[in-house]
Structure formats: C-alpha cells, structure tokens
Design an enzyme around this catalytic site. Structure first.
Site, PDB file in Angstrom:
ATOM      1  CG  HIS A   1       1.099 -24.062   6.216  1.00 38.71           C
ATOM      2  ND1 HIS A   1       1.708 -25.273   5.997  1.00 38.71           N
ATOM      3  CD2 HIS A   1       0.508 -23.734   5.038  1.00 38.71           C
ATOM      4  CE1 HIS A   1       1.498 -25.661   4.741  1.00 38.71           C
ATOM      5  NE2 HIS A   1       0.779 -24.726   4.139  1.00 38.71           N
TER       6      HIS A   1
ATOM      7  CD  GLU B   1       2.509 -26.025  14.640  1.00 37.71           C
ATOM      8  OE1 GLU B   1       2.244 -25.376  13.603  1.00 37.71           O
ATOM      9  OE2 GLU B   1       2.153 -25.663  15.776  1.00 37.71           O
TER      10      GLU B   1
ATOM     11  CG  ASP C   1      -2.012 -15.889 -11.711  1.00 43.10           C
ATOM     12  OD1 ASP C   1      -2.196 -16.229 -12.897  1.00 43.10           O
ATOM     13  OD2 ASP C   1      -2.414 -14.807 -11.248  1.00 43.10           O
TER      14      ASP C   1
ATOM     15  CB  SER D   1      -0.842 -11.447 -13.141  1.00 43.40           C
ATOM     16  OG  SER D   1      -2.023 -11.920 -12.505  1.00 43.40           O
TER      17      SER D   1
ATOM     18  CG  HIS E   1      -3.330 -20.987  -4.196  1.00 40.60           C
ATOM     19  ND1 HIS E   1      -3.971 -22.204  -4.266  1.00 40.60           N
ATOM     20  CD2 HIS E   1      -2.602 -21.018  -3.047  1.00 40.60           C
ATOM     21  CE1 HIS E   1      -3.642 -22.946  -3.208  1.00 40.60           C
ATOM     22  NE2 HIS E   1      -2.818 -22.240  -2.450  1.00 40.60           N
ATOM     23  CB  THR E   2      -3.652 -14.344  -7.072  1.00 36.53           C
ATOM     24  OG1 THR E   2      -3.453 -13.544  -8.237  1.00 36.53           O
ATOM     25  CG2 THR E   2      -3.301 -13.488  -5.858  1.00 36.53           C
TER      26      THR E   2
ATOM     27  CB  SER F   1       2.800 -23.156  17.420  1.00 36.75           C
ATOM     28  OG  SER F   1       1.771 -23.335  16.465  1.00 36.75           O
TER      29      SER F   1
ATOM     30  CG  ASP G   1      -0.039 -20.892  18.457  1.00 35.99           C
ATOM     31  OD1 ASP G   1       0.356 -21.118  17.296  1.00 35.99           O
ATOM     32  OD2 ASP G   1      -0.235 -21.794  19.301  1.00 35.99           O
TER      33      ASP G   1
END
Length: 326
Positions: free
Chosen positions: A66, A85, A245, A248, A193-194, A76, A74
């Site tokens: 992100h 943010e 997942d 696992s 995303h595992t 931020s 950086d």
C-alpha cells in the site's frame, strides 16, 4: 506505423531508463558503514513481533504494498497526520500490527548509537516486509536500501491508486504497468495472498450479488462458495475475516496458484489471473513449481521496492516514523 505506436517504444525506453537510474541509487550495502547491524536488528524485532502474533506477517507485507503503490516506497502510509493516507477507506483496514512492527524496529535500530537517526522508516519497512516473507517460509533475498522518508501523506492521494478486489486483468495490468511492473510481476506479487486474510465485506458481492443473471460468481468453486457463505452470511458483520488461502493460510507457498486452478481465489481480482488466458500460463507455471514462484516473487518485490523512492532533498530520515521532523 501510427503515431500512437511510434510513441510507445519511447515511453517504454523512458521508463526503462528511469528504473535503471533508481536501481543505481539504491544499494544492498547502503548502511554497511553507518549501521552495519541494521538487518539483524530489524529481523530480531520482526521475529519477536511475529512470535507474538502471526498477523504481523500479512499486515507488514500489505503495508509495504500500500505504501509503494500510492506515493512510492517512502513510508508515507505510516504518517499520523490530519487527512493522511492511512485514513482513506482503502487503508483503514490495514492491521495495526504492520505499523507497530515498523515503529518497534525503528526504535530498536536507533538504540544502536551508530545508527541513531540514520536509517529511514521506508528502508526499515522494506526489510521488515522481506523478513515476514522469510518467517512464513518464503524466499530470502537481498533488499535494496537508500530510500528517504516522504514528507507528504494525504487521503486524496490514495484514490484510484490501489487495485480493487473486483479488478479484471486489463485494470490490473494497467495499474501495475504504471509502476514499471510486468504481467509476470503482477501474478507473482498477487501470490502474497498465500498468507493473510480478508474481510467478508470485501468479497460478499461474489457470493450474493454477482450480476443480474448469477447469484454467485460462476468462477467460484461451488464447494468453496458454500463454505464462504457459511462464514459470511448476508447479515454478517462485514469486518469478519476469512483466510485468503483456505489450504495453507500461514505458510508462504505456491498454494495460492493451485487454489486458483480449482476456482478458489477469494477475490475476483485473484481468480481472473487464472480465467484470463493471458495470465493463466503464468499461474500454471507457479502452481507447478514453487521455486519458480519464489524466484519471480523476489524479483518482482525488488522492483516494487524501487517505485517512487525519495532520495536526497526529496525526503528526510524521520526520527519518528509517524511524524514529520520538526
């Protein structure tokens, strides 16, 4: 050749030159003289945090992604400022353990008198992200360092700069290409995303409101869809979390890709990597060869770490990762 086609090679050449310049600015041994024990200090802190809670791993990994995709790598996203943010809806779901990991690692680094106020929060986040990959069984790889911390963090900057869970491949490739990342990089980075989890509210439309014809997304494995419905009924709190997942969830491996082959991608943006013929071969290759996935992930993560970096007068070395230097 049309004018549009003539412009494309120039754009790719410009982007290639820019990435080469950035790579030259970052160095694996950037702190060898100023903070020689940096990586061992960070890894010890990250390990201690990980042993306290597994969420440290996916939270730190997601925080890095992100951060890099919005204003560059950086740190931020860590700034605690008005309308920063982290206050955007796409960032409010970032788990606090990721922020806490970086803040604690920064404190540990600064305790070493050789390192005090010499190491950026952005670099600490990059190291920590690599370390959680290793701690969960993923590849170890050298991290390029030399980033400075950014001075700007706004809620508005997040808008349209992070991929949606409903993106198709065209939308994904366009966004990733804008950061110099290829289709292979996209598929490899999606493999993060595992590990980790997602909230029911992020994917419930695939279960109940896919479109006017289908109640459930037809690309979802029917058995998997039933399990998701049992965990995320229509009236469930949208903040209830489900493992990304199902096979696992705490191991960094290539199960993400074998899941896609079986229709068990949690997000539409996951499953499209298998259903779209342009990326299917890459998914199949990573599903068949864990080593190939690890090598591609390490390469893609290194490229991700070069996005929008700040150097010299463009940034600063924050004394406190959550605040600008006064």
């Amino acid at each position: 050749m049309t004018k549009k086609m003539e412009v494309l090679p120039v754009l790719f050449l410009t982007l290639s030159c820019l990435l080469s310049s950035i790579s030259a600015q970052l160095q694996i041994d950037y702190y060898k003289d100023t903070c020689p024990d940096l990586e061992s200090i960070v890894r010890q802190t990250v390990t201690e945090k990980y042993e306290q809670t597994f969420v440290t791993a996916p939270a730190t990994l997601r925080l890095f992604f992100h951060d890099c995709f919005v204003q560059g790598c950086d740190a931020s996203v860590i700034l605690n400022l008005p309308n920063a943010e982290k206050d955007h809806p796409d960032d409010t779901s970032l788990a606090g353990d990721g922020f806490d990991t970086v803040i604690k690692a920064k404190a540990a680094v600064d305790k070493d008198s050789r390192c005090t106020n010499k190491v950026s929060c952005a670099d600490i986040l990059a190291i920590a992200a690599r370390d959680v990959v290793v701690l969960t069984g993923g590849p170890d790889y050298p991290v390029e360092l030399g980033r400075f911390d950014g001075r700007i963090s706004t809620t508005a900057s997040v808008q349209n700069n992070l991929p949606s869970e409903n993106f198709n491949l065209d939308q994904l490739t366009t966004m990733f290409a804008s950061h110099g990342l290829t289709l292979t990089d996209l598929v490899a980075l999606s493999g993060a995303h595992t590990i980790g989890f997602a909230h029911c509210g992020r994917f419930s439309k695939r279960l109940y409101q896919f479109n006017s014809t289908h109640q459930t997304d037809p690309t979802l494995n029917s058995t998997y869809a039933q399990k998701l419905m049992a965990s995320c009924p229509p009236d469930v709190d949208p903040r209830v979390s489900i493992d990304n997942d199902p096979t696992s969830p705490k191991i960094f491996d290539n199960a993400y890709y074998t899941n896609l082959q079986q229709g068990m991608g949690l997000f539409g943006s996951d499953q499209t990597l298998f259903t779209d013929s342009r990326s299917k071969a890459i998914v199949d290759a990573f599903a068949a060869n864990n080593t190939a996935f690890f090598e591609a992930f390490a390469a893609a993560f290194t490229k991700l770490g070069r996005v929008g970096i700040k150097t010299g007068s463009e940034g600063e070395i924050r004394r406190d990762c959550t605040a600008l230097n006064s």
